[in-house]
Write a protein that holds these residues in place. Structure first.
Motif, mmCIF file in Angstrom:
data_model
loop_
_atom_site.group_PDB
_atom_site.id
_atom_site.type_symbol
_atom_site.label_atom_id
_atom_site.label_comp_id
_atom_site.label_asym_id
_atom_site.label_seq_id
_atom_site.Cartn_x
_atom_site.Cartn_y
_atom_site.Cartn_z
ATOM 1 N N GLN A 150 -110.972 -34.510 -29.811
ATOM 2 C CA GLN A 150 -109.672 -34.571 -30.472
ATOM 3 C C GLN A 150 -108.687 -35.363 -29.600
ATOM 4 O O GLN A 150 -108.648 -35.232 -28.380
ATOM 5 N N LYS A 157 -106.724 -24.831 -27.174
ATOM 6 C CA LYS A 157 -107.040 -24.768 -28.596
ATOM 7 C C LYS A 157 -107.195 -26.170 -29.157
ATOM 8 O O LYS A 157 -106.228 -26.895 -29.322
ATOM 9 N N ALA A 171 -103.924 -25.127 -39.309
ATOM 10 C CA ALA A 171 -102.806 -24.821 -38.410
ATOM 11 C C ALA A 171 -102.011 -23.624 -38.937
ATOM 12 O O ALA A 171 -101.524 -22.801 -38.162
ATOM 13 N N GLU A 195 -98.905 -17.523 -29.232
ATOM 14 C CA GLU A 195 -99.556 -18.261 -28.158
ATOM 15 C C GLU A 195 -99.512 -19.763 -28.417
ATOM 16 O O GLU A 195 -99.219 -20.196 -29.533
ATOM 17 N N VAL A 225 -108.721 -28.556 -38.529
ATOM 18 C CA VAL A 225 -107.836 -27.497 -38.033
ATOM 19 C C VAL A 225 -107.077 -26.850 -39.193
ATOM 20 O O VAL A 225 -106.506 -27.551 -40.017
ATOM 21 N N GLY A 272 -99.087 -22.132 -34.160
ATOM 22 C CA GLY A 272 -98.573 -22.749 -35.384
ATOM 23 C C GLY A 272 -97.058 -22.747 -35.509
ATOM 24 O O GLY A 272 -96.511 -23.127 -36.550
ATOM 25 N N LYS A 273 -96.355 -22.376 -34.459
ATOM 26 C CA LYS A 273 -94.893 -22.263 -34.508
ATOM 27 C C LYS A 273 -94.236 -23.603 -34.825
ATOM 28 O O LYS A 273 -93.437 -23.717 -35.760
ATOM 29 N N SER A 274 -94.558 -24.611 -34.023
ATOM 30 C CA SER A 274 -93.916 -25.915 -34.233
ATOM 31 C C SER A 274 -94.288 -26.490 -35.589
ATOM 32 O O SER A 274 -93.461 -27.102 -36.271
ATOM 33 N N PHE A 301 -105.010 -29.757 -40.872
ATOM 34 C CA PHE A 301 -105.248 -31.097 -40.327
ATOM 35 C C PHE A 301 -106.767 -31.241 -40.283
ATOM 36 O O PHE A 301 -107.468 -30.238 -40.337
ATOM 37 N N LEU A 303 -102.645 -32.054 -30.156
ATOM 38 C CA LEU A 303 -102.627 -30.675 -29.676
ATOM 39 C C LEU A 303 -101.194 -30.159 -29.635
ATOM 40 O O LEU A 303 -100.249 -30.926 -29.562
HETATM 41 N N1 LIG Z 1 -100.660 -33.772 -36.205
HETATM 42 C C1 LIG Z 1 -101.643 -32.902 -35.952
HETATM 43 N N2 LIG Z 1 -102.938 -33.243 -36.121
HETATM 44 C C2 LIG Z 1 -103.936 -32.370 -35.880
HETATM 45 N N3 LIG Z 1 -103.743 -31.096 -35.450
HETATM 46 C C3 LIG Z 1 -102.475 -30.698 -35.269
HETATM 47 C C4 LIG Z 1 -101.354 -31.569 -35.498
HETATM 48 N N4 LIG Z 1 -100.221 -30.882 -35.225
HETATM 49 C C5 LIG Z 1 -100.609 -29.649 -34.825
HETATM 50 N N5 LIG Z 1 -101.957 -29.528 -34.859
HETATM 51 C C6 LIG Z 1 -102.739 -28.320 -34.528
HETATM 52 O O1 LIG Z 1 -102.161 -27.222 -35.199
HETATM 53 C C7 LIG Z 1 -102.215 -26.050 -34.383
HETATM 54 C C8 LIG Z 1 -100.819 -25.472 -34.258
HETATM 55 O O2 LIG Z 1 -100.025 -26.318 -33.451
HETATM 56 P P1 LIG Z 1 -98.483 -26.055 -33.144
HETATM 57 O O3 LIG Z 1 -97.976 -27.269 -32.469
HETATM 58 O O4 LIG Z 1 -97.799 -25.612 -34.377
HETATM 59 O O5 LIG Z 1 -98.567 -24.828 -32.114
HETATM 60 P P2 LIG Z 1 -97.371 -24.044 -31.367
HETATM 61 O O6 LIG Z 1 -97.430 -22.627 -31.821
HETATM 62 O O7 LIG Z 1 -96.101 -24.761 -31.531
HETATM 63 O O8 LIG Z 1 -97.891 -24.076 -29.847
HETATM 64 P P3 LIG Z 1 -97.074 -24.331 -28.433
HETATM 65 O O9 LIG Z 1 -96.579 -23.005 -27.992
HETATM 66 O O10 LIG Z 1 -98.172 -24.797 -27.524
HETATM 67 O O11 LIG Z 1 -96.020 -25.351 -28.661
HETATM 68 C C9 LIG Z 1 -102.820 -26.474 -33.067
HETATM 69 O O12 LIG Z 1 -104.169 -26.099 -33.054
HETATM 70 C C10 LIG Z 1 -102.667 -27.972 -33.053
HETATM 71 O O13 LIG Z 1 -103.694 -28.560 -32.315
#
Ligand SMILES: Nc1ncnc2c1ncn2[C@@H]1O[C@H](COP(=O)(O)OP(=O)(O)OP(=O)(O)O)[C@@H](O)[C@H]1O
Ligand SMILES: [Mg+2]
Length: 495
Positions: A392, A386, A21, A40, A19, A44-46, A16, A397
């Protein structure tokens, strides 16, 4: 579980603006396995799962389904490929019945254009029944318990013939009993050879339900392990890659000074609540879902109508009939439902953090941008939020990092009394410890905290005193030294 992979994701990359991701992530899913994704907040899981479910397009890499390289174009395409995702925020339509929700968009009909209600009812009963559930498909979804809604989502996924089911933090808002129900459903799905990707911050759960676990850190895959071959300590180390401080670093000396007293408080759902709160103290509130804990917080914050009773702030009776007034009296409320009440998604991290404390950062209407910058920067660092920058938009996030922003927002305000409703829900193990440290710093500076939490270890570990609620009443009070998991739970359950 067989060894044949139904899915391989190879060298997946997703960027992104500002970022990275996901950085060359490999992920493999076998038939009938429960594969845990661990990492954590912001790892990047979601994002990885949103690529699989067609919500995001990958920047690079390959997706191989049953040995065939596939481009997943959009969520609908993913569904036709047998991939379904259950987001933490459920996607059901509240006023429709469970059955209508299950077949939304693919209603069985005898004649084109005519929806066959009886067929819906029968098929829905069957879909729910095959999961061992006895939910009446005619009931509107809004009347179902959260766990039942989640099961309805599962039934919906299955009615779409999902072979791959993704569950993103499905238990974050479930009680222990409901979690057990969900796990039973997951086991039944395994028997039907459905492959499941399961995301959770509750590490204990993965030992109960997982076959394999893949650890992500900073957008990279650290490795995939058999759950039975790895320990909790090892997983945490892989995940956070640094030494964690003691889990519950309680170091507190409440002074006797009373900052809040509630006397005989009654609302629609609360009955005769009385207690007091002291400077520098953490008062834990335990109880089951529906015990009235959140309602108590809402009443103190002026969100619910108080029918009788009194609230004293520093000895003076105060009428709190709006959040505005509560804030003026120095009360801050970290809501359990952060999505709808805590954040302005289209504003930046900095704007969200500084929003309730604008007074603090401005003089005669002029905002001191440097101060704002410094204060926000400190929380971003302390809580490891993060984000590529303070500017941002919060919308971008990760879920857990959004929660940390809400927390910062309140910490930054000048509140002297905090109500924290489930402060660590959805927060990873590393950041939890940091939130506890912050609570210590707050109490050391004289702030008083009411902490509502469904995690008993957290209540026991962080509170100076514990109130237990059931059916809108306080049913017990314990000092930190006398409370045990059993005594608190018994008090919460007793009829
Ligand atoms: N649409 C987006 N635009 C910009 N950055 C994004 C977008 N979606 C996710 N990110 C960034 O990508 C990274 C990974 O995000 P993600 O949502 O995959 O984390 P996660 O592992 O699911 O975390 P959590 O446990 O908090 O849900 C983060 O730094 C997030 O800010
Ligand atoms: Mg997430």
């Amino acid at each position: 579980m067989t060894d044949a992979p139904v899915l391989e994701m190879r060298r997946i990359r997703k960027t992104f603006p500002g970022v990275v991701a996901l950085d060359d992530v490999d992920f493999e899913l076998r038939r009938g396995e429960v594969h845990i994704l661990l990492g954590e907040n912001g790892a990047g899981k979601s994002t990885l799962m949103k690529i699989l479910s067609g919500a995001y397009q990958k920047s690079a890499g390959q997706i191989i389904l049953d040995g065939i390289e596939t481009e997943i174009k959009n969520p609908r395409h993913a569904q036709t490929l047998g991939i379904s995702i259950i987001y933490q925020e459920l996607n059901l339509i509240p006023h429709l019945s469970a059955g209508d929700n299950i077949f939304l968009g693919c209603e069985p009909s005898r004649m084109p254009g005519l929806i066959d209600q009886r067929a819906i009812f029968q098929s829905a009963t069957q879909a729910l029944g095959s999961l061992g559930l006895t939910i009446d498909p005619r009931r509107p979804v809004k009347d179902l318990r959260l766990a039942e809604q989640q099961m309805t989502e599962v039934a919906k996924a299955l009615s779409l013939n999902a072979r791959i089911l993704i569950m993103d933090e499905p238990t974050a808002a479930l009680t222990e009993h409901e979690t057990a129900e969900l796990f039973a459903t997951v086991r039944r799905l395994k028997e039907k050879s459905v492959s499941i990707v399961y995301i959770s911050h509750r590490i204990e759960e993965l030992f109960e339900i997982g076959d394999r676990v893949t650890v992500l850190r900073d957008g990279r895959s650290i490795g995939t392990y058999k759950v039975r071959d790895i320990s909790k300590a090892e997983l945490i180390r892989l995940m956070v890659n640094r030494e964690l401080t003691e889990q519950f670093p309680k170091e507190r000396e409440p002074s006797g000074e009373e900052v809040l007293r509630v006397e005989g408080l009654c609302t629609d759902s609360l009955k005769d609540i009385s207690f007091s709160l002291h400077k520098g103290e953490v008062l834990g509130i335990a109880g089951l879902l529906g015990a009235g804990r959140t309602e108590l917080a809402r009443a103190i914050f002026g969100l619910d109508k108080i029918e009788s009773g009194a609230i004293y702030i520093k000895g003076t009776p105060r009428k709190i009939n709006s959040p505005r007034r509560a804030i003026n009296f120095g009360i801050g409320f970290l809501t359990e439902d952060r999505k709808s009440q805590g954040l302005v998604p289209l504003l930046s991290v900095k704007e969200n953090v500084c929003l309730p404390s604008l007074d603090k950062f401005s003089k005669w209407g002029v905002v001191n941008a440097g101060e704002e910058e410094r204060a926000t920067g400190r929380y971003v660092k302390d809580l490891r939020i993060k984000t590529p920058s303070l500017d941002q938009k919060v919308l971008f996030l990760s879920g857990g990092n959004q929660q940390k922003v809400v927390l910062s927002k309140w910490l930054c305000s000048q509140a002297e009394i905090f109500v924290f409703d489930e402060p660590t829900r959805g927060i990873d193990v590393g950041a939890k410890a940091e939130i506890y440290q912050l609570m210590n710093r707050l109490t050391a500076s004289g702030v008083a905290i009411i902490m509502i939490s469904s995690e008993l270890p957290e209540v026991l570990g962080m509170s100076d005193r514990i109130l237990v609620m059931r059916g809108g009443r306080i049913t017990g009070e314990f000092s930190a030294s006398e409370a045990t998991q059993e005594s608190v739970l018994q008090c919460a359950l007793e009829q």
